[in-house]
Design an enzyme around this catalytic site. Structure first.
Site, PDB file in Angstrom:
ATOM      1  N   ARG A 151       5.752  51.911  42.496  1.00  0.00           N
ATOM      2  CA  ARG A 151       5.875  52.925  43.539  1.00  0.00           C
ATOM      3  C   ARG A 151       5.451  52.292  44.865  1.00  0.00           C
ATOM      4  O   ARG A 151       4.304  51.890  45.024  1.00  0.00           O
ATOM      5  CB  ARG A 151       4.949  54.096  43.193  1.00  0.00           C
ATOM      6  N   SER A 199      10.139  63.902  37.819  1.00  0.00           N
ATOM      7  CA  SER A 199       8.880  64.655  37.940  1.00  0.00           C
ATOM      8  C   SER A 199       9.180  66.144  37.917  1.00  0.00           C
ATOM      9  O   SER A 199      10.035  66.615  38.671  1.00  0.00           O
ATOM     10  CB  SER A 199       8.183  64.335  39.269  1.00  0.00           C
ATOM     11  N   LYS A 239      -1.584  62.226  45.310  1.00  0.00           N
ATOM     12  CA  LYS A 239      -0.397  62.890  45.838  1.00  0.00           C
ATOM     13  C   LYS A 239      -0.796  64.126  46.625  1.00  0.00           C
ATOM     14  O   LYS A 239      -1.623  64.924  46.167  1.00  0.00           O
ATOM     15  CB  LYS A 239       0.498  63.347  44.677  1.00  0.00           C
TER      16      LYS A 239
END
Lengths: 208, 208
Positions: free
Chosen positions: A41, A110, A139
């Protein structure tokens, strides 16, 4: 042909949370500790840098026979010949991803609701991430998913589920017996001084 | 089959430089004024938003029979079935882009030196952008390209060249007779109150 994946311990990288060393070293230590999937990521770098990082990390995951999944960027996944891509609800739609990445790559999505989970499966996802299960600093705007909701999602879809969001060695045992397929973690591995040991501990706790 | 492109007036979008209205309206006005290529450049939005914007803009460019090129993101270009992609020196390498986007899509590459231009052509680029020709507020770290350097690049490659970087109605005439194929502009169209008129003016000035 599509690769068969063991989702038991799914590491999402995050350079910002690393306590020391470089990303390739961290991934190498994590797979040595029993990480079974690595998701790369990268949000704040150029496409060229993301591609170069993916190629470097893939050498490590290939050597360990661990699949490499790229977050969000289908083009980087294709360019680096990664095993697949993982998209969130604000990335390209899973059905579009499947169309452009082809049938043989892994697509993960997700999800936080039964509706999102069912849609992901219908759109051709190979697995879903469900979360955030716990509060997390990784997040922003995370939506908490209760254990009851997780059970509903498990009933609603057949594809593998990894749980994500604040999972660590103190809460990981809660997921034993829930029917989920693996733990997805960021800081519980990547932030630790001994990454190999942290991965091993999580693997020992989660028996599926 | 690969589309034949008229590079005469090549608009790069930039929401941050728009004086008024929304992006689709601006593109519609620009193509009405004679813009021959539109490049969609989005740096600060999610992949889902980039994709949705590309789909909306493509309806406008399709209706005007003007090709749509996506900046940097090969996956968005594929997802939206755009006519091609444009990459800079810090994006995916052109040879990799060609491999994943296939032979029928347009690939453009930003270059500032003879070496970069020749490499782009060797790597399968359909055209190159050359610049920055003048000082510009649009891009940071721009490297100025002299008219002499532009002439060297024109001699070194056969593929079409668009010049970019600070080009506007006061300097555009300098490129007449240089053998380049078009003007790429951002603010000289997109920042103007009358976008259609601004595009028309640039087309009138540049005769190739």
């Amino acid at each position: 042909m599509k690769r068969k994946i063991d989702y038991t311990l799914y590491l999402c990288t995050d350079r910002g949370l690393m306590s020391t060393g470089n990303l390739e070293d961290a991934v190498e230590q994590a797979v040595r500790g029993g990480t079974t999937v690595v998701q790369l990521r990268e949000k704040d770098c150029s496409s060229a840098e993301f591609y170069e990082t993916a190629r470097k990390v893939k050498k490590i995951t290939d050597a360990a026979n661990v699949p490499l999944i790229i977050n969000d960027r289908v083009d980087i996944a294709l360019a680096a010949d990664a095993d697949g891509v993982h998209v969130g609800q604000s990335d390209l739609p899973a059905a579009v991803v499947r169309k452009i990445i082809g049938p043989d790559k892994i697509v993960g999505v997700s999800t936080a609701t039964v509706e999102e989970a069912v849609k992901a499966q219908e759109d051709g996802a190979d697995y879903i991430g469900v979360g955030a299960m716990f509060a997390t600093g990784t997040k922003q705007n995370t939506r908490a998913v209760s254990m009851e909701r997780l059970a509903e999602i498990r009933k609603a879809v057949d594809i593998p589920i990894v749980v994500i969001g604040g999972i660590n060695e103190t809460n990981a045992a809660q997921f034993n017996g829930t029917g989920i397929n693996g733990l997805a973690v960021v800081s519980a591995i990547i932030s630790k001084p001994d990454i190999t040991a942290a991965a091993g501990t999580l693997r020992d706790i989660f028996q599926g």
